[in-house]
Design an enzyme around this catalytic site. Structure first.
Site: not given
Ligand code: F6R
Length: 609
Positions: A100, A505, A27, A2, A604
């Site tokens: 925190n 393989h 944070r 936090c 992200k």
């Molecule tokens: C790789 C990465 C992605 C996530 C994936 C799942 O560095 O960040 O492969 O791991 O998109 O994301 P979450 O964990 O948020 O469901």
């Protein structure tokens, strides 16, 4: 993780605190709050959601004060709600605190206070501190805090204000960062430098055990026994952007280096190696259900899926439960055989990945018990799963996942041990041994991170290669996959992860003088086998880079480059061995001039199918 800000001086504390919290939103951002003292009265305002909600509420009903503390929350105990948002008060509403960290013995402390009829307004671990300070309060806030902290176990950065001593802020630190900003006729506290840069560059970094009394003109630092402590003041030269990354060049690097702390935060308060105990408060699976679990499905995407692949070894070895691991986008469209005796473990950093969420819903519709391992509190997956183990990693900003992965491994490790001991598959001695192994990991990672020159040198040599092969076996096979994924994501170099024994393989045909092969060869039951696989690759002209234990002399003749990591038990080794692979990908990306934190084509959180 936090964020805390506090101010005492002539400015309006509300403005300083809100501006500071804005800089600390990275944070945590599930709720925020502020407490100020005006005419010996405490005013508290708290809001769920991002800081803008708190700012809006303060704009509607403004308050002006010269002393105050504020907080932006990333919840660990208790859902994001107004009651659980900080600041928290004692029952007489005279002492208010922001915190925190994690108080490990809060259940015990709260129970003791409840015997005396004290009522708690929140589900947090923090509120107990406000109650205890009040209990010890005899017109001296500093002394009451010292007494309280002698009873508390865990990590904390604290800001404390009392309406009866409106000219001071008390703050304290143990295993959570806290800085005092030194001004002229005003002083500040904050979790991190960026919050204070607009006001001062003179800062004191508190150390573990420090408790400070801060007025507008004076700062006194003491320890719990009231001894005076001298701490040097530092002048910070960073610009604002550098400060947000804690001086690191990229968020990814910062997050790699944060891992000793985020791993510890994830197991803190949940494991007790000396007693051989695991206590995961949020998981309420009934003992009878645990005894009858027929199988486990672990479902996730990307890096989280690779954490899932590691967990299969843990569930099968420790708990002896048959385990399957699947990619969420595949799982949801096949006909997995699920019933009420199946436990479905869903792993997601963001808690919002569309395929993973759909897999969770499918599992629920088939009557399975569902458990999520999740980093973001209040996310869809954490809300919809029946049980949740939060990884306490704080917000992950770099798109390539690093600290979330090791947090997931940590959470899965302790859950697998807990299951095994509840099923009677591990003796108390074995449990103690495995818990101790995990307990030691943060220190081992810190040791490794002290010197990353070997990784940087290797990155420089190989940054311009077109293809990489990553090899691992057994628990480190998923780490090879993760290492290859990291490299692909942030440097756009083609990389493949392979089970070392499977290489002959097919992929062995790819090996020639221009192919670097990164192999994980740490101590484990497959050590000799992996060595043989490396020899096969070397015989075909491949250049071998190994991640090996420092003590391993044999490996030196069999490899071209070595990255040494401290020795660990094989089951926790993925938490260690992935660190050099994260760094290797990072440094290669930097050498190539790629956008480390926001690689092309990636997001992200993948909220579309
Ligand atoms: C790789 C990465 C992605 C996530 C994936 C799942 O560095 O960040 O492969 O791991 O998109 O994301 P979450 O964990 O948020 O469901």
């Amino acid at each position: 993780m936090c964020g805390i800000v506090g101010y005492i001086g002539k400015k309006n504390a509300v403005d300083v605190i809100l501006k500071g919290l804005k800089k600390l939103e990275y944070r945590g951002y599930d709720s925020a709050g502020i407490a100020v003292v005006v005419d010996k009265e405490l005013y508290i305002r708290r809001s769920v959601g991002k800081l803008c909600n708190l700012s809006a509420s303060l704009e509607k009903n403004p308050v002006n004060a010269n002393i105050g503390i504020g907080h932006t929350r990333w919840a660990t105990h208790g859902k994001p709600s107004e009651e659980n948002a900080h600041p928290h008060m004692d029952p007489t509403k005279s002492i208010v605190i922001v915190h925190n960290g994690i108080i490990e013995n809060y259940v015990e402390l709260r129970a003791k206070l409840q015997i005396y009829g004290q009522e708690f307004k929140s589900e947090t671990d923090t509120e107990v501190i406000a109650h205890l300070i009040k209990k010890h309060y005899k017109n001296n806030l500093l002394h009451a805090t010292q007494k309280t902290l002698s009873e508390v176990r865990g990590s904390y950065a604290l800001g404390i204000v009392c309406k009866d001593e409106p000219d001071k802020i008390i703050c304290a630190r143990r295993d959570a960062p806290l800085i005092i900003g030194v001004g002229k006729g005003e002083n500040f506290i904050a979790s991190d430098i960026p919050a204070l840069l607009p006001y001062t560059r003179d800062m004191i970094f508190l150390e573990n055990g420090d408790i400070a009394e801060i007025t507008a003109d004076k700062i006194i630092i003491k320890d719990i026994k009231d001894n005076i402590i001298n701490r040097e003041m530092k002048n910070i030269q960073w610009d604002a952007a550098q400060a947000e990354k804690d001086g690191y060049k990229h968020f990814m690097l910062k997050e790699i280096f944060e891992q000793p702390r985020t791993i510890e935060d994830t197991f803190r308060g949940r494991i007790y190696p000396d007693e051989g105990k695991v206590y995961i408060e949020e998981v309420k699976l009934k003992e009878e259900y645990i005894r009858n679990i027929s199988n486990i499905y672990v479902v996730a995407c990307g890096t989280a899926y690779y954490a899932g692949l590691v967990s299969r070894f843990l569930f099968e070895n420790f708990s002896k439960i048959p385990t399957e691991v699947d990619i969420a986008s595949e799982f949801r469209y096949r006909e997995p055989i699920l019933n009420e005796k199946t436990l479905v473990v869903i792993i997601s950093q963001s808690g919002e990945t569309a395929d993973t969420l759909a897999a969770l819903r499918l599992a629920k519709s088939k009557g399975c018990q569902t458990l999520a391992v999740c980093n973001v509190l209040g996310s869809s997956i954490s809300r919809e799963a029946m049980h949740v183990i939060y990884t306490h990693c704080g917000p992950e900003i770099g798109v390539a996942s690093t600290k979330a992965f090791t947090g997931q491994l940590t959470a899965l490790y302790i859950f697998a041990l807990d299951l095994a001991s509840k099923k009677g598959k591990l003796t108390n001695e074995e449990l103690k041994k495995y818990l101790k192994e995990l307990w030691e990991i943060p220190l081992k990672i810190s040791e490794f991170l002290k010197n990353t020159e070997s990784v940087q040198a290797i990155a420089k040599v190989f940054a311009h290669k077109r293809d990489f092969l990553y090899l691992g076996r057994y628990v480190n096979y998923p780490v090879a996959l993760e290492g290859a994924l990291k490299l692909k994501e942030i440097s756009y170099i083609h990389a493949e992860g392979y089970a070392a024994g499977e290489m002959k393989h097919g992929p062995i045909a790819l090996i020639d003088e221009s192919m670097p092969i990164v192999a994980i060869v740490v101590e484990s039951k497959v050590y000799e086998k992996t060595i043989s696989n490396i020899e096969e690759a070397k015989a075909r002209g491949g250049t071998i880079i190994v991640v090996a234990n420092e003590s391993d002399k044999e490996i030196r003749d069999k490899s071209d480059y070595i990255i040494c990591v401290p020795k660990t038990d094989e089951f926790v080794s993925p938490i260690m061995t992935v660190i050099p692979l994260q760094l290797l990908a990072y440094y290669i990306s930097v050498f190539l001039g790629c956008d480390v934190d926001q690689p092309r084509n990636l997001a992200k959180s993948v909220t579309v199918e």
